[in-house]
Design an enzyme around this catalytic site. Sequence first.
Site, PDB file in Angstrom:
ATOM      1  NE  ARG A 137      -3.901  -2.182   2.153  1.00 51.95           N
ATOM      2  CZ  ARG A 137      -4.867  -2.413   3.050  1.00 51.95           C
ATOM      3  NH1 ARG A 137      -5.016  -1.602   4.083  1.00 51.95           N
ATOM      4  NH2 ARG A 137      -5.660  -3.444   2.896  1.00 51.95           N
ATOM      5  CE  LYS A 159       2.014  13.855 -15.342  1.00 50.85           C
ATOM      6  NZ  LYS A 159       1.978  14.281 -16.761  1.00 50.85           N
ATOM      7  CD  GLU A 201      10.484  16.843 -22.311  1.00 49.34           C
ATOM      8  OE1 GLU A 201      10.033  17.841 -21.698  1.00 49.34           O
ATOM      9  OE2 GLU A 201       9.770  16.077 -22.974  1.00 49.34           O
ATOM     10  CE  LYS A 263       7.851  17.140 -14.832  1.00 46.50           C
ATOM     11  NZ  LYS A 263       8.022  16.001 -15.730  1.00 46.50           N
ATOM     12  CD  GLU A 273      -0.959  15.915 -15.824  1.00 46.14           C
ATOM     13  OE1 GLU A 273      -1.957  15.224 -16.042  1.00 46.14           O
ATOM     14  OE2 GLU A 273       0.091  15.801 -16.466  1.00 46.14           O
ATOM     15  NE  ARG A 277       2.977  17.544 -13.558  1.00 41.57           N
ATOM     16  CZ  ARG A 277       3.185  16.578 -12.660  1.00 41.57           C
ATOM     17  NH1 ARG A 277       2.432  16.539 -11.570  1.00 41.57           N
ATOM     18  NH2 ARG A 277       4.121  15.680 -12.835  1.00 41.57           N
ATOM     19  CG  ASN A 281       1.813  18.218 -21.615  1.00 35.20           C
ATOM     20  OD1 ASN A 281       2.514  17.233 -21.756  1.00 35.20           O
ATOM     21  ND2 ASN A 281       0.939  18.333 -20.631  1.00 35.20           N
ATOM     22  CG  HIS A 284       5.203  17.067 -24.561  1.00 36.51           C
ATOM     23  ND1 HIS A 284       6.122  18.107 -24.528  1.00 36.51           N
ATOM     24  CD2 HIS A 284       5.777  16.030 -23.888  1.00 36.51           C
ATOM     25  CE1 HIS A 284       7.188  17.712 -23.853  1.00 36.51           C
ATOM     26  NE2 HIS A 284       7.019  16.455 -23.465  1.00 36.51           N
ATOM     27  CG  HIS A 288       2.694  12.971 -26.531  1.00 36.79           C
ATOM     28  ND1 HIS A 288       2.130  13.441 -25.364  1.00 36.79           N
ATOM     29  CD2 HIS A 288       3.949  12.592 -26.209  1.00 36.79           C
ATOM     30  CE1 HIS A 288       3.009  13.330 -24.380  1.00 36.79           C
ATOM     31  NE2 HIS A 288       4.120  12.829 -24.872  1.00 36.79           N
ATOM     32  CG  HIS A 300       9.422  11.711 -25.234  1.00 35.24           C
ATOM     33  ND1 HIS A 300       8.042  11.801 -25.333  1.00 35.24           N
ATOM     34  CD2 HIS A 300       9.814  12.739 -24.434  1.00 35.24           C
ATOM     35  CE1 HIS A 300       7.623  12.837 -24.622  1.00 35.24           C
ATOM     36  NE2 HIS A 300       8.679  13.425 -24.064  1.00 35.24           N
TER      37      HIS A 300
END
Length: 1577
Positions: A137, A159, A201, A263, A273, A277, A281, A284, A288, A300
């Site tokens: 947990r 994340k 990035e 960041k 988000e 945030r 992106n 992106h 993406h 990426h």
Amino acid sequence: MARVDPDVSKVSILGSESIILGFHLTEYIIRDVLTSIPASNYILITDTNLAPLYLSNYTECFKRVSRELSEKNGNAKEPRLFTRVLPPGELTKSRKTKDEIEDWLLSNSVTRDTCFLAMGGGVIGDLIGFVAATFMRGVPFVQIPTTLLAMVDSSIGGKTAIDTPAGKNLIGAFWQPKRIFMDLIFLQSLPEREFANGMAEVVKTAAIWNESDFVKLETGVDAVREAVLNSNPTVSLQGAKLETRTEEQALLLDVILASARVKAEVVTNDEREGGLRGLLNFGHSIGHGIEALVSPLMLHGECVSIGIIKEAELSRNLGHLSQVAVGRLARCLSSYGLPITLDEKKVKDRIGNMHCNVDDIMQVMKVDKKNQGDKKRIVLLSAIGNTLEKRASIVSDADIYKVLGPEQLVLPVTESAHGPLKEVTLTTPGSKSISNRALLIAALGQGTVRITNLLHSDDTQYMLAALQSLNAADFEWEDNGDTLVVHGGGGRLAVPEKEVYVGNAGTASRFLTSVLTMIPKVEKNQPSVAILTGNARMKQRPIEPLVKALTSNGAQIKSIEKEGFLPVAVTPSGGFKGGRIELAASISSQYVSSILLCAPYAVEPVELVLVGGQVISQPYIDMTIAMMEEFGITIERLENNTYKIQQGVYKNPDHYIVESDASSATYPLAIAAITGTTCTVTSIGSKSLQGDATFAVNVLRPMGCVVRQTETSTTVTGPQLGENITRITGIANQRVKECNRIAAMVHELTKFGVVASELPDGIQIHGKPIKELKAPKEGVHCYDDHRIAMSFSVLACIVPHGTIIQEKKCVEKTWPTWWDDLEHKIGARINGVDLGKKKGQVSNVLGRVNNNLNKMDNQKSIVIIGMRGVGKTTLGQHAAETLGFQFVDVDQHFEKVQDITIFDFINTWGWEKFRVKEAETLRELLSNPQYHRNYIISCGGGIVEPEKSRAVLKDYCRQGGKVLHLVRDMDQVASYLNRDKTRPMYGEDMMSVWKRRRGWYREACNFEFVAHADSLVEGGWVSPSDWMAIKKDLQRFLLFITGRQTNHVDIKPGCIGAPTTFVALTMKDLNAHQDRLVEICEGANAVELRVDLLKQPEEDKQKGLKSYTEFIGEQLAILRRIVPIPVVFTVRSKGQAGTFSDDDEKGMFELLRWGQRWGCEYIDVEMCWSNTAIEDVFANKGESKILASWHDVRRQTPWGSTALEARYETADKYGDIIKLVGIAQSMDDNISLEAYRKEKSNGKPLIAINMGAAGQLSRVLNETLTPTSHPALPHKAAPGQLSLAEINTTRHLLGLLPFRKFWLIGTPIQHSMSPTLHNTGFKALGLPHYYGLLECHMVDYAEEALQKDPEFGGASVTIPHKVNIMKYLDHVNESAKIIGAVNTVFIRYEENEDGSLERKLIGENTDYLGIMRRVQPLMQDPASPPEEGLVLGSGGTARAAIYALYSMGIKKIYLWNRTTSKAQELKQAFGSICDVTVLESLENAKIDPGVIISTVPAESGLELPAHIYGGIKGIICDMAYKPRRTKLLLQAFRKGWSCVEGIEVLISQGIAQFEIWTGKPAPAHRIEEEVLRKYEL
């Protein structure tokens, strides 16, 4: 290792300074974790790439520090450390791996008192973070990112996730790490591409947050790269302490720290988000969308880099961002090695011909978390360092499509709701011509200059990058990129580390050619030459006049590929020499400007004289001179186009303003002209430096426009349109611009229905009413030329219903914002379009290379070159006979023209004078229309000695001609030449001459024939049998390279004989296995020569007479001599399951080009190499077919994956046949393959197989050219390979190869050899069929077998049924009709209108084929058969004999039979096709037959009168086969004739039947061996 307490930087996130950066942090990390995050269990997880480098150091440090702390704190028990090493890559981030880790931990009694350490990239961090979030947990975890991307992106923010079949990162949790340790030493083990991946990035973060951080990235490129990629520490643990940290290390830490801070701040303020945030992106949303289509072929960060530029262009299109900012972003990303468009070479090399359709990208973008319902949200920039909003902004699909679409739909302004804008005022971008000149002059100058209004385009970017690579100056940007500061180097130049690439920038390429000659010398550790190159079109644009002028001036310049074109290699030789220079200036003024700009730095004062007719584009020369004078250099203009240039150094002014581009201004002015509106272009007026500033006055005013021009502006108001013929002349130089603009305009205007034609130096256009103009459905092809695109966008403003402009990005060369300005300032309506293939669609023709581009003119004369004594004259005459050409010997032509023998000429004038005259003779021959076509031109051995002669030969190749190099074993040639006294010897050892010339021959030819002879007979001659074989080999070769008989395998779907196969040879030297080649190749449709497996004998190497390439050529010649089937020429690299080096692309493709030169039917080209190399092979393929292959030995491209699709697309573009090979680990892999095969069933022929034992089923199911092995080979070429017999056996067991019965129908047949013949063949190939006897005196008894038995496959028919059988047949072939008898019945299926297949019985006669197959190989030249032939007898077999003679091309056929009347009847039967003369008597016959065929019974004891055999040695065939050597054959043998036995004909006609029935090459050797063995019993 020494210990040190490192200096670290910390970043606060979510209220805790938990992000820690520094160098050499191993012990720091262990101590901090053990003291700050106490636990009983520590789990360190990494991957197999990192473990060998770092894991032992971490474990040893952990044990030492934990022991130390335990002792210090008095703890009896030290914590446990568990380590686990996982496979690298995205596939590890799965449920399966997570389960395995958890089960492993539980099995080791790991409890909640645990801390995880994730040491790796994003995959390890995401996976272990999610394990930590759910284990017991939730337990603490620590991020130790080892890649730059993980440091600045995935490790920060909490994340965590794993992937599922439905998508990436769909199952996970937010789980913040207790620590994030960024040890920048990890970056030094990163590959350069991975480093660049992370820099995307870093650049992104600076772009949205802080311009000062962005400036550091712009100006610190070299330092940042140095810190990561070229670190060479001078002290131990360099960088750990501030005092040992280099400036480069400090900058690297600074930019990463800045990115981490941003960041961290965003995450702190918006952990889950909520909106802020979403700024992270930037790049992106589109990135993406691209990544989903091209991953894993592109990383990426590479996709995000392209996304950044596209989203910046979107911001610009919407009016929020300047082009300067877009240009800064593009330059910054490019400088770190990142792609900025999908069209870049580095991208194409990775994804091949894969097209990312905009609809597919938009589909992916639909599921972006930032979206608001169906509205897409994208981060928009307002400036570098600022976003439009503090969140992603809503953007319409139409606006996104407008930016992403590779094509642009321009709608007419006349059809817009408000009509065209009546008055338009705008300023064009800076002049490309002035920008390039200003950059070069400022870089060469002394002092610092600030340049404003510089054009931010592809061309100027190439120039800027080139000057940086030459170390010519130092550059920096000010005023948010509006000002370029140039700190001039005063003429300092160095050889660049890499080749200088200029794309299609003509100005840059011409200027830089001269600049490279200014490099004074090669410094230590520098490359020895400077290489200048460009894209494919740039390599077609001539620079020969400039190169010639510079070379004449002492520069060392060499064209690498094509004489007078890029790429060129320049060797520094003391700088630009100077003095008097003559230059042809009738093609391009850029040549003149190039020398003018460099002239001040010459060693001697330059006097430049322009020669060769009218000078082109004088205004541009005037512009160059004016700018040079502005920078302090004086040019004196003399008479006769002569310029004297002052020596000196440019003096940079404080400021320089680049004029707006006058050429670009012509387009909005032209729109006003054709729409009747008014347009004012500011900053272009009568005082402009640029010649095109007069366009409105000199062109538009005479065409009826109202023109007002001041010193600084130009205004045009358009008139009413008329319908006139317009001729534009004096523009011949437009043919050598980015494309042939005159031809392009004519071609594209014709698509609109406009009548246009080319003039010698211009174009003629017939005007047409606007309403009659029709835009082409496929759009306007722009030839990657900005001026073509802009010209047709002008026309599109009035063409009804809109016009599609392809290749829209080419306008960025001079006006990057053209489409934005056309829409927002001029008032046109613009929509994005993508005509390319969508995901899953079968390739369209637009995506493929045009196969017709490389078709040669096969009627052009063939030039033969080679050493004296190789047989150029003899084989040249044979070549002429084979092709129906005429023959001319250059030596004989020389003697005729010069009226002197070569012997006397050389003795009188010497060899050097002879070589000059010989070269002149060749040039005259090739320029004489009489010899252009249908000639074999044989040259003397020394034709390649003069460089000019080699240039003539190479030019002939480039123009589509064939230059054939004849090669023989040099020892044999030397033996022959020692006897030949008809010509002076070389004056030196012949072997030395060969060693000198061998490279020249190969340089000058585009084909080579190896005349292989096993040995010489007494006297140094080639044996007659070898010579005959050489001539036959040459005939096959010539018929192939001229496209007359290409010998390709029939691989059409459903062809008889499917599946087709080729056998893969694995011997090191075919010489040692010649006796087994026939056996190994039996039944195969083709044979693969695995060049990478061949090993040249050491003895050959030591002699030095035979290079490795020559050894390969000889091996191929040996194979050709023994095996007649097509050859697949393969050089397999290590990475593709072979042995050839993965690092030697040049060597690989040199061998492949030789495969083409040697006339191989198939060339296997691996799709892992660069597109440039592949395109070169494709461009020179001739009649060879390209087998485009990809072997997935590392399991990176599973069947059906995007990665495999990219390889397929590349193969589809270049290949005639596509070969995809995977590795099967289970039956599922074969199932996936078959699904993929079905998906591609409508595409090009596909070889799709899996390697390994589990993949053998795929080989059985493959229908096209399946690679096979053979028991007689040393080993298999690939794991899982099967023999042909094994494949056929398995296909039968699977129901794919049904059992068939074949019969011999007739009587008496009990002693027939046919069952032995056919059943031996079936068994050898693993075919399940049976051949038996169906003896019957009436053919009706065979009716059931013929018409009712579903297993019936075919039949042989013998007496007495060869005629009566025809009533059961649906069709009888023409040959059988003429012969009047059927001896073979076979089945074919015809498709009815409803698609059903109907069974048809076909009749053939193979008796004549049996005769031909035995007789023709014995002829000296089957293409020139004997004039006369004689047939003895007049029965049924005589009919087949006559037809065989007729089919072999024998003109005069004599027929003799004891009963003359029967012979007369036979003559009449053949009267419609050939002339048969009946002989009353053999004794008195005055005939000279070269072929005799007897069909009379052996027991007749027939012998021929002696005079029939004549003085020649002919060929006699006796169709009686008992006894084998009849009385007639014995007689002929004594006369020296070649004899063919009846049993041999029987075998050959049976083999013909076998091949008709099965569609497969028969194992002829094995069949004949078995039949003769039983025959003798």
